[in-house]
Design a protein around this motif. Structure first.
Motif, PDB file in Angstrom:
ATOM      1  N   SER A   1       0.818  -1.204   0.000  1.00 46.83           N
ATOM      2  CA  SER A   1       0.000   0.000   0.000  1.00 46.83           C
ATOM      3  C   SER A   1       0.857   1.262   0.000  1.00 46.83           C
ATOM      4  O   SER A   1       0.602   2.210  -0.765  1.00 46.83           O
ATOM      5  CB  SER A   1      -0.938  -0.013   1.216  1.00 46.83           C
ATOM      6  N   HIS A   2       1.885   1.262   0.820  1.00 51.10           N
ATOM      7  CA  HIS A   2       2.772   2.425   0.905  1.00 51.10           C
ATOM      8  C   HIS A   2       3.527   2.648  -0.411  1.00 51.10           C
ATOM      9  O   HIS A   2       3.612   3.778  -0.906  1.00 51.10           O
ATOM     10  CB  HIS A   2       3.754   2.248   2.066  1.00 51.10           C
TER      11      HIS A   2
ATOM     12  N   HIS B   1       1.292   4.029  -3.095  1.00 44.52           N
ATOM     13  CA  HIS B   1       1.042   5.448  -2.837  1.00 44.52           C
ATOM     14  C   HIS B   1       2.224   6.281  -3.327  1.00 44.52           C
ATOM     15  O   HIS B   1       2.029   7.309  -3.996  1.00 44.52           O
ATOM     16  CB  HIS B   1       0.810   5.673  -1.334  1.00 44.52           C
TER      17      HIS B   1
ATOM     18  N   ASN C   1      -4.753   0.926  -5.558  1.00 44.72           N
ATOM     19  CA  ASN C   1      -4.074   0.688  -4.293  1.00 44.72           C
ATOM     20  C   ASN C   1      -4.897  -0.258  -3.423  1.00 44.72           C
ATOM     21  O   ASN C   1      -4.366  -1.245  -2.901  1.00 44.72           O
ATOM     22  CB  ASN C   1      -3.824   2.011  -3.559  1.00 44.72           C
TER      23      ASN C   1
ATOM     24  N   TYR D   1      -3.553   6.079  -1.376  1.00 42.25           N
ATOM     25  CA  TYR D   1      -4.066   5.026  -0.496  1.00 42.25           C
ATOM     26  C   TYR D   1      -5.531   4.700  -0.760  1.00 42.25           C
ATOM     27  O   TYR D   1      -5.924   3.544  -0.705  1.00 42.25           O
ATOM     28  CB  TYR D   1      -3.889   5.420   0.976  1.00 42.25           C
TER      29      TYR D   1
END
Length: 140
Positions: A18-19, A22, A33, A28
């Motif tokens: 997820s990070h 982003h 994502n 996010y």
């Protein structure tokens, strides 16, 4: 990246995906994502539950291309390989068995391949994304 074959390792893998997405231009709360993070969670959980070999980590690789996001999760247990195609639904009262159904429905493509240069398998999934939304980034 390598992660311990534990629930904590699976959780860290999901958060990394997820990070990284982003950072690569997929916020996010964007559909790519959220979708690929859910796929990552399922593949990492399967690596921990079904691909675990004591003392061995599972590996995750995330690739961004102009119109494609790809995730690969590898573990060292090659004798158990999920069947590619539409997974059979579990019994209604079963406590597990729905992960690959989610992957099948969320990914545009998925499959299983032998692990490169090591024993085991690699389960991969791909998600098509619009060209204007993808930011190329390094492989994770």
């Amino acid at each position: 990246m390598a992660f311990t074959s534990t629930p904590r390792g699976a959780r860290r893998a999901r958060r990394l995906v997820s990070h990284r997405l982003h950072e690569w231009g997929h916020p996010y709360d964007s559909t790519p994502n959220e979708t690929l993070t859910l796929i990552a969670a399922e593949l990492a959980a399967n690596a921990v539950c079904h691909g675990r070999v004591p003392g061995r980590d599972f590996h995750l690789r995330l690739i961004a291309a102009p119109v494609l996001l790809r995730i690969e999760v590898s573990d060292t247990r090659g004798e158990w390989r999920p069947a590619v195609g539409t997974p059979r639904p579990p019994a209604p009262d079963a406590e597990s068995g729905r992960g690959l159904l989610l992957v099948e429905r969320l990914a545009n493509r998925w499959g299983v391949a032998p692990r490169e240069a090591a024993p085991g398998k690699c389960v991969w999934a791909e998600l098509d994304v619009p060209a204007h939304r993808t930011a190329s980034g390094p492989q994770a």
